[in-house]
Design an enzyme around this catalytic site. Structure first.
Site, short mmCIF file in Angstrom:
data_model
loop_
_atom_site.label_atom_id
_atom_site.label_comp_id
_atom_site.label_asym_id
_atom_site.label_seq_id
_atom_site.Cartn_x
_atom_site.Cartn_y
_atom_site.Cartn_z
N ASP A 423 0.83 -1.16 -0.04
CA ASP A 423 0.20 0.04 0.27
C ASP A 423 0.62 0.94 -0.07
OD1 ASP A 423 -2.49 1.84 0.95
OD2 ASP A 423 -1.76 1.93 2.33
N GLU A 476 0.71 -0.47 -4.73
CA GLU A 476 0.19 0.79 -5.40
C GLU A 476 0.69 1.53 -4.98
OE1 GLU A 476 -3.74 3.43 -3.45
OE2 GLU A 476 -1.89 2.30 -2.06
#
Length: 745
Positions: A423, A476
């Site tokens: 993330d 990401e």
């Protein structure tokens, strides 16, 4: 409640102390009895008394009496209580050795081996590895059930180099910080203690005295493999037994998805479905319901929003504090392992979202863990995340890098995870991320790149690739950082995949336009093909796109109810044909009309309506086509897999392209989208081969609740050159629809 062998016998509980020692004791023993810094192994256990003899000492505040027996002795002897030192008991003994103790408490009796009679238990090479940044060495820390010298117990170890004192507290010592101070292994800054007779499941924390003498709030174990159910915050001792996995066939055949199709169903475990009382499902119940659903839809993988332990459910797991432990919200670590195994036995891979960008500042967590900025930066311009009000890891510190890499290894090795989706990588790469001038510190070259974070990501990916070459690591990353999926040895970051945030933003923006205006925004659909092969991409319609007032995907489509579904069907079909792997957040498969709420289940009543069922059938068929046709998934970084036929028909909002199998084994596919509500008849499209082209998918089919406009199942080419191709088809384009056609081999 004390751990160990305890007998509730009132007579024993009232057994008097037979002797009291009144002499003046050293200051260190007084400090130990008050829970202040002193070396416990220099004074507790058996030591020379300075006069040629030996003394056994033990510190047990609250005990009524203590009896001890050393190796070679046949009987127990009562230890004398020190009158001037609360809880200290001592006994003259004949020589060195580890004592067996019988302790009389007000509520019963306990037998255990003296924890201060054991030598250091952490090997020097482990400590060297922690200091050097070895993630595997860091995994040796925490609470590890083991046997030492034939005695079962738990080795506790924690990195806290600037602490003056660390003690283990838990239900096994009534959370008394005086009972179990730890030994400091100075070279590595690691504190350790082997405690006999501790059972799996026991709750514990660390009580730490900082460098300034302040006793901090009790800290959860950063390395805990199990934790209490929030809002409780203690760590728990995980069982030592290793799971006997039944998924060996899956583990042998899984690949890094170079050639295999990859279609991901993204799930928040707490809100996919709930039980009749509105409670979150446990892993077993979730497996019973979720696995058949994903199988029926044909997705290859489930991706779970972070399941690391986290204090605040409203963070969806993206602010974790226990990155070695699956959250207790859905059961035990063993329950989670069983869920993963069930997925594998059903032919479904499991990816978990994993957060290495930041952590929350809860007092029981990593913040100023030993009284100093240990895991984070001291300077808030480097260590405070302004967007999320969290703390940023100090990637330049070897031990912090080892802590994070060890967590990644833990999920892959201990739980057989098939991929990590990392993330917020962009926030890691740039020192000025979400910061104004003067709010960030340039790197050593005066630039904005976070060189320490870059080095950490490369080290992590190189480690994972070396150990688990078949496991995906997905970034990401929302910027144009070059080489995110390039190998580390070629100067890249070493990820296997990258989320294509540019495609997602552009294509969703295009689809939100009223069809009458789409002709003015044509490039929003075509621009992504300029860079589509620069990285190995995943096309993400993720949870981030259906929260915070953005609305559900269906709600963002223009037109009436039928047109919204038609738009979404056409969009999905175009997405599944576009280069890049696929990701769809739960609820998107049936077109939930309201945006996601983590506090409640998806609207499964809505999923049963005809338009919603039609959309779900389309998603299932798209996944089947993705699996069956190599042209749609093989070698997606190879530009030869894609060829534009029509990319410039702005006036009609039509797109057409050909997908090729780069190995030439299977015939090509023609994909045509008409993104206006007007059917177009006699629309000519160039194709690379003559022959009969079958309509293998039509998103306007009545089977998907469409208007059923199409081409009668198949049509023949005509020898009319078009769009740089030697042959062409004269097609009927359904309204707001995407067609797939394949030439007969």
């Amino acid at each position: 409640m004390m751990e160990g062998q305890r007998v509730r016998e009132s007579a024993i509980a009232q057994e008097p102390v037979q002797t009291t020692v009144t002499e003046t004791l050293p200051d260190a023993l007084q400090a130990l009895s008050r829970g202040e810094p002193a070396d416990p192994f220099a004074w507790l256990g058996v030591h020379g008394d300075g006069n040629g003899g030996y003394l056994l000492r033990t510190l047990l505040p609250g005990a009524l009496a203590v009896h001890a027996r050393l190796p070679g002795e046949s009987t127990e002897r009562a230890m004398a209580a020190a009158a001037t030192c609360d809880g200290l008991f001592q006994l003259a003994v004949a020589g060195l050795g580890r004592a067996s103790l019988r302790i009389t408490w007000p509520d019963g009796e306990q037998r255990l081996e003296d924890p201060y009679g054991f030598w250091p238990v952490l090997p020097d090479d482990v400590l060297d590895g922690v200091r050097a940044g070895d993630g595997e060495a860091m995994r040796a820390l925490g609470a590890v059930p083991m046997q030492v010298d034939g005695v079962d117990g738990v080795r506790f170890a924690v990195w806290a180099p600037n602490a003056r004192r660390v003690a283990v507290v838990g239900e096994f010592n009534s959370w008394d910080g005086r009972r179990h101070p730890m030994r400091l292994r100075h070279d590595a800054g690691v504190w350790e203690l082997f405690l006999p007779d501790i059972a799996a499941g026991a709750r514990y924390k660390f009580r730490i005295t900082g460098a300034d003498g302040e006793v901090l709030a009790d800290k959860a174990d950063p390395m805990a493999r199990w934790a209490e159910l929030p809002p409780a915050t203690a760590s728990r001792v995980a069982p030592a037994a290793q799971r006997v996995w039944q998924d060996s066939q899956w583990m042998q055949q899984r690949s890094a998805c170079t050639h295999a199709p990859l279609s991901i169903y993204e799930v928040h475990a707490g809100s996919w479905q709930r039980d009749g009382a509105g409670h979150e499902l446990d892993w077993d119940a979730l497996g019973d319901r979720l696995i058949p659903h994903v199988q029926a839809l044909g997705f290859t993988h489930i991706e779970l929003l972070p399941v690391s332990e986290h204090p605040f459910g409203g963070s969806w797991g993206y602010q974790p504090l226990g990155i070695y432990a699956p959250t207790a919200r859905h059961g035990t670590p063993g329950d989670f392992a069983r869920f993963v195994e069930r997925c594998h036995l059903a032919g479904i891979g499991v990816i978990v979202d994993w957060v290495s960008a930041h952590f929350p500042n809860d007092a029981h967590g990593l913040e100023r863990f030993d009284g100093t900025a240990l895991y984070e930066h001291a300077d808030p311009r480097e260590g405070f995340h302004q967007d999320w009000h969290t703390l940023i890891y100090n990637y330049g510190r070897n031990e912090v890098a080892a802590y994070l890499i060890g967590s990644a290894l833990e999920w892959i090795e201990r739980f057989h995870i098939d991929g990590l989706r990392v993330d917020a990588v962009a926030s890691m790469l740039y020192r000025d991320y979400s910061r104004n001038d003067g709010e960030w510190v340039p790197n050593e070259h005066g630039g904005r790149e976070n060189l320490q974070a870059v080095a950490f990501l490369k080290q992590m990916n190189a480690t994972l690739r070396g150990r688990f070459p078949q496991v995906m690591v997905i970034a990401e990353e929302s910027t144009a950082w070059p080489g995110v999926t390039a190998p580390v040895e070629q100067g890249g970051l070493g990820f296997t995949h990258k989320w294509n945030m540019g495609w997602m933003h552009d294509s969703l923006r295009y689809m939100q336009h009223d069809p009458v205006h789409r002709q003015h925004h044509h490039s929003e659909m075509t621009f992504g093909l300029v860079y589509a092969f620069s990285e190995r991409y995943v096309l993400p319609l993720s949870h981030d796109e259906v929260v915070h007032g953005k609305g559900a995907l269906l709600a963002r489509m223009p037109g009436d109810d039928w047109q919204r579904f038609a738009n979404l069907r056409a969009y999905y079909a175009l997405m599944w044909a576009h280069p890049g792997s696929k990701l769809l957040f739960m609820g998107g498969e049936f077109g939930q009309s309201h945006e996601w709420n983590h506090g409640q289940a998806l609207d499964w009543e809505q999923a049963a309506r005809p338009l919603n069922q039609g959309l779900a059938r389309l998603v299932g068929d798209l996944n089947q086509l993705l699996r069956r046709h190599p042209a749609l998934h093989r070698d997606e970084q190879d530009e030869r897999t894609f060829e534009w036929s029509i990319g410039d028909d702005h006036a009609n909002s039509v797109f057409a392209f050909v997908r090729h199998d780069p190995q030439g084994v299977t015939p090509p596919l023609l994909v045509v989208s008409n993104l206006t509500p007007l059917p177009r008849h006699g629309y000519r499209v160039g194709v690379p081969r003559a022959g009969r082209w079958r309509e293998i998918l039509n998103s306007d089919s009545m089977f998907y609740a469409g208007s059923n406009v199409g081409n009668g199942g198949a049509l023949e080419t005509e020898p009319q050159a078009m769009h740089g191709q030697p042959h062409s088809l004269q097609l009927t384009l359904p309204p707001l629809a995407t067609l797939y056609l394949q030439v007969d081999a």
